[in-house]
Design an enzyme around this catalytic site. Structure first.
Site, short mmCIF file in Angstrom:
data_model
loop_
_atom_site.label_atom_id
_atom_site.label_comp_id
_atom_site.label_asym_id
_atom_site.label_seq_id
_atom_site.Cartn_x
_atom_site.Cartn_y
_atom_site.Cartn_z
N THR A 68 -8.43 -5.80 4.27
CA THR A 68 -8.41 -4.91 3.11
C THR A 68 -9.44 -5.44 2.13
O THR A 68 -9.37 -6.62 1.75
CB THR A 68 -7.02 -4.87 2.45
OG1 THR A 68 -6.07 -4.37 3.39
CG2 THR A 68 -7.03 -3.97 1.23
N GLU B 81 -10.17 3.89 3.85
CA GLU B 81 -9.25 4.56 2.93
C GLU B 81 -9.71 4.21 1.52
O GLU B 81 -9.63 3.05 1.10
CB GLU B 81 -7.80 4.14 3.17
CG GLU B 81 -7.25 4.67 4.49
CD GLU B 81 -5.75 4.53 4.61
OE1 GLU B 81 -5.17 3.73 3.84
OE2 GLU B 81 -5.16 5.22 5.46
N HIS C 71 -3.71 14.03 0.61
CA HIS C 71 -3.89 13.18 1.78
C HIS C 71 -2.68 13.26 2.72
O HIS C 71 -2.84 13.41 3.93
CB HIS C 71 -4.10 11.72 1.35
CG HIS C 71 -4.12 10.76 2.50
ND1 HIS C 71 -5.09 10.78 3.48
CD2 HIS C 71 -3.27 9.75 2.83
CE1 HIS C 71 -4.86 9.82 4.36
NE2 HIS C 71 -3.75 9.19 3.99
N ASP D 236 0.85 -1.19 0.00
CA ASP D 236 0.00 0.00 0.00
C ASP D 236 0.88 1.24 0.00
O ASP D 236 1.80 1.36 0.83
CB ASP D 236 -0.91 0.00 1.23
CG ASP D 236 -2.02 1.03 1.13
OD1 ASP D 236 -2.59 1.16 0.03
OD2 ASP D 236 -2.33 1.70 2.12
N GLU E 143 -9.51 12.49 7.64
CA GLU E 143 -9.47 13.83 7.04
C GLU E 143 -10.84 14.50 7.09
O GLU E 143 -10.94 15.69 7.40
CB GLU E 143 -9.01 13.74 5.60
CG GLU E 143 -7.60 13.21 5.42
CD GLU E 143 -7.35 12.83 3.97
OE1 GLU E 143 -6.92 13.72 3.21
OE2 GLU E 143 -7.62 11.67 3.61
N ASP F 102 -8.87 0.14 2.18
CA ASP F 102 -7.88 -0.33 3.15
C ASP F 102 -8.30 0.15 4.54
O ASP F 102 -7.84 1.18 5.02
CB ASP F 102 -6.49 0.20 2.78
CG ASP F 102 -5.38 -0.54 3.51
OD1 ASP F 102 -5.54 -1.73 3.77
OD2 ASP F 102 -4.36 0.09 3.81
N LYS G 232 -3.74 -1.92 10.35
CA LYS G 232 -4.09 -2.07 8.94
C LYS G 232 -4.32 -3.53 8.54
O LYS G 232 -5.11 -3.81 7.63
CB LYS G 232 -2.95 -1.52 8.06
CG LYS G 232 -2.69 -0.04 8.23
CD LYS G 232 -3.63 0.76 7.39
CE LYS G 232 -3.14 2.21 7.28
NZ LYS G 232 -3.98 3.00 6.39
N ARG H 280 -7.38 3.76 13.48
CA ARG H 280 -6.46 4.88 13.69
C ARG H 280 -5.88 4.92 15.10
O ARG H 280 -4.74 5.35 15.29
CB ARG H 280 -7.20 6.20 13.41
CG ARG H 280 -7.70 6.35 11.98
CD ARG H 280 -6.59 6.31 10.97
NE ARG H 280 -7.11 6.56 9.61
CZ ARG H 280 -6.38 6.44 8.52
NH1 ARG H 280 -5.11 6.07 8.59
NH2 ARG H 280 -6.92 6.68 7.32
N GLN I 112 -3.25 2.19 15.20
CA GLN I 112 -2.15 2.62 14.33
C GLN I 112 -1.30 3.71 14.98
O GLN I 112 -0.06 3.67 14.92
CB GLN I 112 -2.72 3.13 13.00
CG GLN I 112 -1.68 3.60 12.01
CD GLN I 112 -2.30 4.19 10.75
OE1 GLN I 112 -3.52 4.24 10.61
NE2 GLN I 112 -1.48 4.65 9.84
N GLU J 280 -9.24 3.86 -2.16
CA GLU J 280 -8.02 3.70 -2.94
C GLU J 280 -8.29 3.03 -4.28
O GLU J 280 -9.34 2.41 -4.48
CB GLU J 280 -7.00 2.86 -2.17
CG GLU J 280 -6.71 3.37 -0.76
CD GLU J 280 -5.53 2.67 -0.11
OE1 GLU J 280 -4.76 2.00 -0.84
OE2 GLU J 280 -5.38 2.79 1.12
#
Length: 393
Positions: free
Chosen positions: A239, A181, A116, A109, A340, A215, A235, A219, A222, A183
């Site tokens: 996925t 996420e 971002h 990834d 975000e 993904d 993570k 948080r 992480q 992607e």
């Protein structure tokens, strides 16, 4: 003589002859096999093309044949699309089970969106430069867990792990900051030789197609674990990959130049052809549109990602998956993660009548995307969706 049928294609389906994405599907009571989507139907390629290579539970055997065979099969399907197919080869999309389309060999990834990376840097390091010194010199990435890449629609079990408390020490429990996420993933069809880097100009010789990726990210887990190394348990729990792989040839009209790269990348990262992509993603949370991330603003191209991934001599294999990292734009409604969109959980956003920051049990997230075609229409990339299930601990 066996009966034959014509496939009707709705005018705005997004799955016409200019697209023809591939999948692996299981007809009722039968073994999984490779198909291509046309309108609201799936064409069983083993039957339609009379080729046992497609009577397989993944796309890998087909992808390993290389770009010459990929092009030949696509041309045959496009030539047949206006005519009739054997009735035994045609199945309604709604009547089959869709499987993980590839046997995933490795998963990487990347972190290729300037918007971002800048947003994340401002959230995590508000008093420092948002981008770390290496970011504009190479496409940053991490090696993920291939074994937990699952097909769209698989439930997302809330992960557990260590979370930092107000005292600065950890406790253990379910993630309270479960995120998405949005992607774009790239599927390697033809592998490469260990010790021989893949140049940016060789991208289309190796990459079979693209598919949407979510993904999922914890948080809070992480943030505690990624000091000093990169993502791990935050993570690796899941996925999600779309069931549909769009061939590169279907994106010819979507190819655009990259935004300016400053400073110019080192020679091995300089694109030999334009591999920016004019693709617009849509993120829906519980049926409400919350973001439209523009892939056209990605700083690093997939050709540069592949070149960097192999420049140290690492080889690629059929079924390797590498993803772009979160796709985001400069406006709030273009941000491809809840990190975000909620600015680190400090600015709740409206999801219908609710104000939310991160995902709760029972929430559903659906990511879709479109890209332009030569005829002036748009193809629709196959969706990736997931519903959050409670933690098991």
């Amino acid at each position: 003589m066996s009966s034959r049928v014509r496939i009707d294609i709705p005018a705005e389906s997004g799955f016409g002859p200019e697209h023809l994405p591939y999948c692996v599907f299981s007809p009722a009571g039968e073994q999984p096999r490779v198909g291509a989507r046309l309108g609201d139907s799936i064409v069983d390629l083993a039957v339609a093309l009379d080729d046992p290579m497609f009577a397989q539970p993944s796309l890998n055997a087909f992808m390993a044949q290389g770009p010459g065979i990929w092009s030949e099969v696509r041309q045959r399907l496009q030539a047949a699309a206006d005519g009739e197919f054997p009735a035994a080869a045609v199945h309604a999309v709604s009547a089959v089970e869709l499987r993980l389309p590839i046997e995933v060999a490795d998963y990487v990834d990347f972190y290729a969106s300037l918007d971002h990376a800048t947003n994340a840097g401002r959230i995590f390091r508000p008093d420092a430069e948002p981008l770390l010194p290496n970011w504009r010199h190479l496409p940053v990435g991490y090696h993920g867990r291939a074994g937990t890449v699952v097909v769209s629609g698989t439930e997302v079990i809330r992960p557990c792990g260590q979370r930092r408390t107000a005292s600065g020490t950890p406790d253990f429990g379910p993630s309270q900051r479960l995120d998405i996420e949005a992607e774009l993933g790239f599927v390697v069809g033809a592998g490469s030789v260990r010790g021989e880097p893949v140049g940016t100009g060789e991208f289309a010789d190796h990459v079979f197609g693209v598919a949407l990726v979510n993904d999922w990210s914890a948080r809070d887990i992480q943030a505690w674990e990624a000091q000093p190394l990169g993502p791990f348990l935050g993570k690796s729990f899941l996925t999600s990959l779309s069931a549909w792989v769009t061939p590169l040839d279907a994106l010819r009209e979507a190819r655009i130049p990259l935004p300016d790269q400053d400073p110019p990348p080192l020679p091995y990262l300089q694109d030999r052809a334009p591999w920016g992509l004019d693709i617009t993603l849509r993120v829906e949370w519980n049926g409400h549109l919350v973001a439209t991330p523009p892939y056209s603003r990605m700083y690093w191209s997939p050709a540069q990602m592949l070149a960097h991934m192999t420049v140290n001599g690492a080889s690629t294999r059929t079924g390797d998956l590498f993803a772009s990292g979160t796709v985001s734009g400069p406006e709030r409604e273009e941000r491809g993660s809840l990190l975000e969109l909620s600015w680190g959980g400090t600015e709740p956003l409206e999801v219908g009548e609710a104000k939310r920051t991160y995902l709760e049990d029972g929430d559903e997230v659906v990511i879709t995307a479109t890209a332009p075609t030569a005829s002036g229409g748009r193809i629709t990339l196959g969706e990736v969706r997931g519903v959050i299930a409670p933690a098991r601990y």
